[in-house]
Write a protein that holds these residues in place. Structure first.
Motif, PDB file in Angstrom:
ATOM      1  N   ALA A   1      70.822 -22.947 102.760  1.00  0.00           N
ATOM      2  CA  ALA A   1      71.924 -22.631 102.619  1.00  0.00           C
ATOM      3  C   ALA A   1      73.357 -21.406 101.831  1.00  0.00           C
ATOM      4  N   ASP A   2      72.225 -20.001 101.741  1.00  0.00           N
ATOM      5  CA  ASP A   2      72.552 -18.782 101.934  1.00  0.00           C
ATOM      6  C   ASP A   2      72.859 -17.810 102.807  1.00  0.00           C
ATOM      7  N   ARG A   3      72.252 -19.004 103.863  1.00  0.00           N
ATOM      8  CA  ARG A   3      72.491 -18.133 105.216  1.00  0.00           C
ATOM      9  C   ARG A   3      72.915 -18.664 106.317  1.00  0.00           C
ATOM     10  N   LEU A   4      74.410 -19.616 105.984  1.00  0.00           N
ATOM     11  CA  LEU A   4      74.666 -20.860 106.848  1.00  0.00           C
ATOM     12  C   LEU A   4      76.409 -19.559 107.841  1.00  0.00           C
ATOM     13  N   ASP A   5      75.778 -20.056 108.560  1.00  0.00           N
ATOM     14  CA  ASP A   5      76.876 -19.238 109.692  1.00  0.00           C
ATOM     15  C   ASP A   5      78.065 -20.062 109.449  1.00  0.00           C
ATOM     16  N   ASP A   6      79.334 -19.700 111.086  1.00  0.00           N
ATOM     17  CA  ASP A   6      80.377 -21.384 110.765  1.00  0.00           C
ATOM     18  C   ASP A   6      79.897 -22.863 111.618  1.00  0.00           C
ATOM     19  N   ALA A   7      78.821 -22.217 112.553  1.00  0.00           N
ATOM     20  CA  ALA A   7      78.028 -23.464 113.120  1.00  0.00           C
ATOM     21  C   ALA A   7      76.601 -24.299 111.842  1.00  0.00           C
ATOM     22  N   GLY A   8      76.221 -23.405 111.170  1.00  0.00           N
ATOM     23  CA  GLY A   8      75.920 -24.214 110.568  1.00  0.00           C
ATOM     24  C   GLY A   8      77.039 -24.881 108.842  1.00  0.00           C
ATOM     25  N   PHE A   9      77.876 -24.743 108.757  1.00  0.00           N
ATOM     26  CA  PHE A   9      78.708 -24.945 108.143  1.00  0.00           C
ATOM     27  C   PHE A   9      79.636 -25.837 108.285  1.00  0.00           C
ATOM     28  N   ALA A  10      79.316 -26.277 109.610  1.00  0.00           N
ATOM     29  CA  ALA A  10      80.271 -27.250 110.872  1.00  0.00           C
ATOM     30  C   ALA A  10      79.149 -28.589 110.812  1.00  0.00           C
TER      31      ALA A  10
ATOM     32  N   GLY B   1      68.962 -22.905  98.830  1.00  0.00           N
ATOM     33  CA  GLY B   1      68.459 -22.146  99.296  1.00  0.00           C
ATOM     34  C   GLY B   1      67.305 -22.214 100.477  1.00  0.00           C
ATOM     35  N   ALA B   2      66.274 -22.681 100.266  1.00  0.00           N
ATOM     36  CA  ALA B   2      64.926 -23.201 100.190  1.00  0.00           C
ATOM     37  C   ALA B   2      65.859 -23.369 101.963  1.00  0.00           C
ATOM     38  N   ARG B   3      64.522 -22.752 103.119  1.00  0.00           N
ATOM     39  CA  ARG B   3      64.331 -23.781 104.083  1.00  0.00           C
ATOM     40  C   ARG B   3      64.123 -25.055 104.733  1.00  0.00           C
ATOM     41  N   GLU B   4      64.074 -25.683 105.591  1.00  0.00           N
ATOM     42  CA  GLU B   4      64.130 -27.280 105.166  1.00  0.00           C
ATOM     43  C   GLU B   4      62.174 -27.257 105.080  1.00  0.00           C
ATOM     44  N   SER B   5      61.709 -26.968 106.056  1.00  0.00           N
ATOM     45  CA  SER B   5      59.938 -27.471 106.066  1.00  0.00           C
ATOM     46  C   SER B   5      59.490 -26.634 104.253  1.00  0.00           C
ATOM     47  N   SER B   6      60.054 -25.979 103.592  1.00  0.00           N
ATOM     48  CA  SER B   6      59.256 -25.827 102.231  1.00  0.00           C
ATOM     49  C   SER B   6      59.545 -26.757 101.584  1.00  0.00           C
ATOM     50  N   ILE B   7      60.596 -27.216 101.400  1.00  0.00           N
ATOM     51  CA  ILE B   7      60.997 -28.452 100.617  1.00  0.00           C
ATOM     52  C   ILE B   7      60.777 -29.594 101.248  1.00  0.00           C
ATOM     53  N   GLY B   8      60.293 -30.376 101.826  1.00  0.00           N
ATOM     54  CA  GLY B   8      59.393 -30.987 101.836  1.00  0.00           C
ATOM     55  C   GLY B   8      58.343 -31.541 101.847  1.00  0.00           C
ATOM     56  N   PRO B   9      57.796 -32.198 102.278  1.00  0.00           N
ATOM     57  CA  PRO B   9      56.476 -32.636 101.642  1.00  0.00           C
ATOM     58  C   PRO B   9      55.879 -31.561 101.926  1.00  0.00           C
TER      59      PRO B   9
ATOM     60  N   LEU C   1      79.641 -14.778  93.982  1.00  0.00           N
ATOM     61  CA  LEU C   1      78.922 -14.850  94.775  1.00  0.00           C
ATOM     62  C   LEU C   1      77.560 -14.576  93.963  1.00  0.00           C
ATOM     63  N   VAL C   2      76.616 -15.640  93.520  1.00  0.00           N
ATOM     64  CA  VAL C   2      75.805 -15.554  91.715  1.00  0.00           C
ATOM     65  C   VAL C   2      74.251 -14.782  92.442  1.00  0.00           C
ATOM     66  N   ALA C   3      74.049 -15.388  93.395  1.00  0.00           N
ATOM     67  CA  ALA C   3      72.697 -14.135  93.772  1.00  0.00           C
ATOM     68  C   ALA C   3      73.176 -12.988  93.704  1.00  0.00           C
ATOM     69  N   SER C   4      74.051 -12.736  94.569  1.00  0.00           N
ATOM     70  CA  SER C   4      74.265 -10.825  94.920  1.00  0.00           C
ATOM     71  C   SER C   4      75.155 -10.237  93.514  1.00  0.00           C
ATOM     72  N   ALA C   5      75.554 -11.850  92.987  1.00  0.00           N
ATOM     73  CA  ALA C   5      76.726 -10.493  91.366  1.00  0.00           C
ATOM     74  C   ALA C   5      75.306 -10.634  90.387  1.00  0.00           C
ATOM     75  N   SER C   6      74.192 -11.178  90.522  1.00  0.00           N
ATOM     76  CA  SER C   6      73.459 -11.105  89.146  1.00  0.00           C
ATOM     77  C   SER C   6      72.465  -9.358  89.411  1.00  0.00           C
TER      78      SER C   6
END
Lengths: 255, 255
Positions: free
Chosen positions: B194-203, B151-159, A62-67
């Protein structure tokens, strides 16, 4: 000032190398100290991998935590530590590269990928939990300047030029990398039509570079907004009363 | 369709790898053929150098002309030729990577630096001398799609988000690389937080990816302007009557 000059060109007899030598002379004449990371000459490895973090090849990475762990326990690979040490020493960073596919050559992109580990470049919080980035970070107080050669002619890479504007093309580096970590980005120095430069053109390019280096310590940085000074709301979106109605990247400049 | 899936993540048991496997299954179910360039697994070398062009280490290297000569005489290194062969085979390219410092990991940036040599990716002219790029190039007819984890949440990388909008961050790749060479870029597929995705998020992320791959052949590409169809003047600046008064990167979209 202490200046780290990061150079990313494969050829020691190139226009880029000649410009670098002019630049280093100018720094000396201004009384600055410098160190050079000549990435090609160093055979710099740009690829993030297990070895960076003292991990076995088969271990799940896991790049972030490993780094972060390797950074905090002093187990980053020696080549990364050497660059971090130069970065800590430097008051200013000059990043010199030929523009390839509208970005940095891979060998240089990988300098950031590998050197700016979690805990140094990102993932930093104040005691109250505030995330420190975009202006506030561990590298705050340093300056960064891009020196780049571009084959395109000037009109074509300016505002409304077919290639896009230089500030927009460099936004991921200026804002998303330098400013993210706290480094104040200076306006870039670009040599246009670089593959068609004659002797007079080179002399002018070298003059321009020397001029810019003379003000390395005093020039006004690109005035990006700070994340933590009230311009962005709790969703990290720019407040509606700032640069109202606009969505271009220049909304992130202080008005 | 023939699909080349370029994968740039160091860990075979990552979220990215799991998404890739879902994606490849979806391609199969849609009746597509695929090949994979797993850059880490291949130990892909991202650094342009003398060996690429069958040049001696001490020889003076002019990258553009050396690459063109080696390309035209079949003397490019075997690893570059293998990727060019896959690219020639492909009708579509999927580019999957974690966003690092608001761009591609170095190992992937170097795929473009090395594979898209002069004569294939740039430096191409019609018989009348017209430079062929931005819509017209040797790769015209192919499609390209970015699949990225951020890693960023959606609002922070939108317009107006603090990180900048995704379309702007990817402009050097979508416009300056894909479209430059003729590849029609599809809207990107991004997995946020992406670094905080749970199983439902991955699905949900996997579902979204399968949906997007189902329309890989039919989806409307990002409608960038063609260089050679009258929208740009002789200085390669956008005509004043198009997107008048604006300088944001979206001026390069057909209205």
């Amino acid at each position: 000032m202490n200046v780290l000059w990061i150079f990313a060109h494969p050829e020691g007899r190139s226009l880029n190398a000649a410009l670098r030598d002019e630049g280093l002379r100018a720094l000396e004449e201004s009384g600055h100290s410098y160190r050079v990371s000549d990435l090609y000459a160093m055979k710099w490895n740009p690829v993030v991998g297990h070895d960076d973090f003292d991990r076995e090849p088969g271990e799940r990475l896991l790049v972030a935590s490993a780094s972060q762990e390797a950074y905090e326990t002093g187990r980053l690979s020696a080549d990364i530590r050497a660059e971090q040490e130069k970065l800590a020493w430097a008051d200013a960073i000059v990043l010199q590269f030929p523009m390839w596919w509208y970005g940095m050559p891979a060998i240089l992109k990988g300098w950031f990928d590998r050197v700016l580990v979690k805990g140094l470049g990102y993932g930093i919080a104040a005691e109250d939990g505030t995330v420190l980035r975009y202006g506030d970070g561990k590298l705050t107080g340093k300056r960064g300047m891009v020196v780049t050669t571009i084959g395109a002619r000037e009109s074509s890479i300016g505002p409304r030029g077919v290639h896009g504007g230089l500030d927009d093309l460099l936004f991921p580096l200026h804002h998303g990398t330098f400013w993210y970590t706290g480094i104040a980005p200076l306006p870039p120095y670009a040599v246009l039509s670089a593959d068609r430069l004659d002797d007079a053109g080179f002399a002018a390019a070298a003059d321009g570079l020397r001029d810019r280096l003379r003000t390395l310590e005093t020039a006004e940085p690109i005035p990006f907004r700070y994340q933590n000074r009230g311009d962005y709301d709790e969703n990290l979106v720019l407040r509606g009363d700032l640069a109202t109605g606009r969505t271009d990247l220049a909304v992130h400049l202080r008005g």
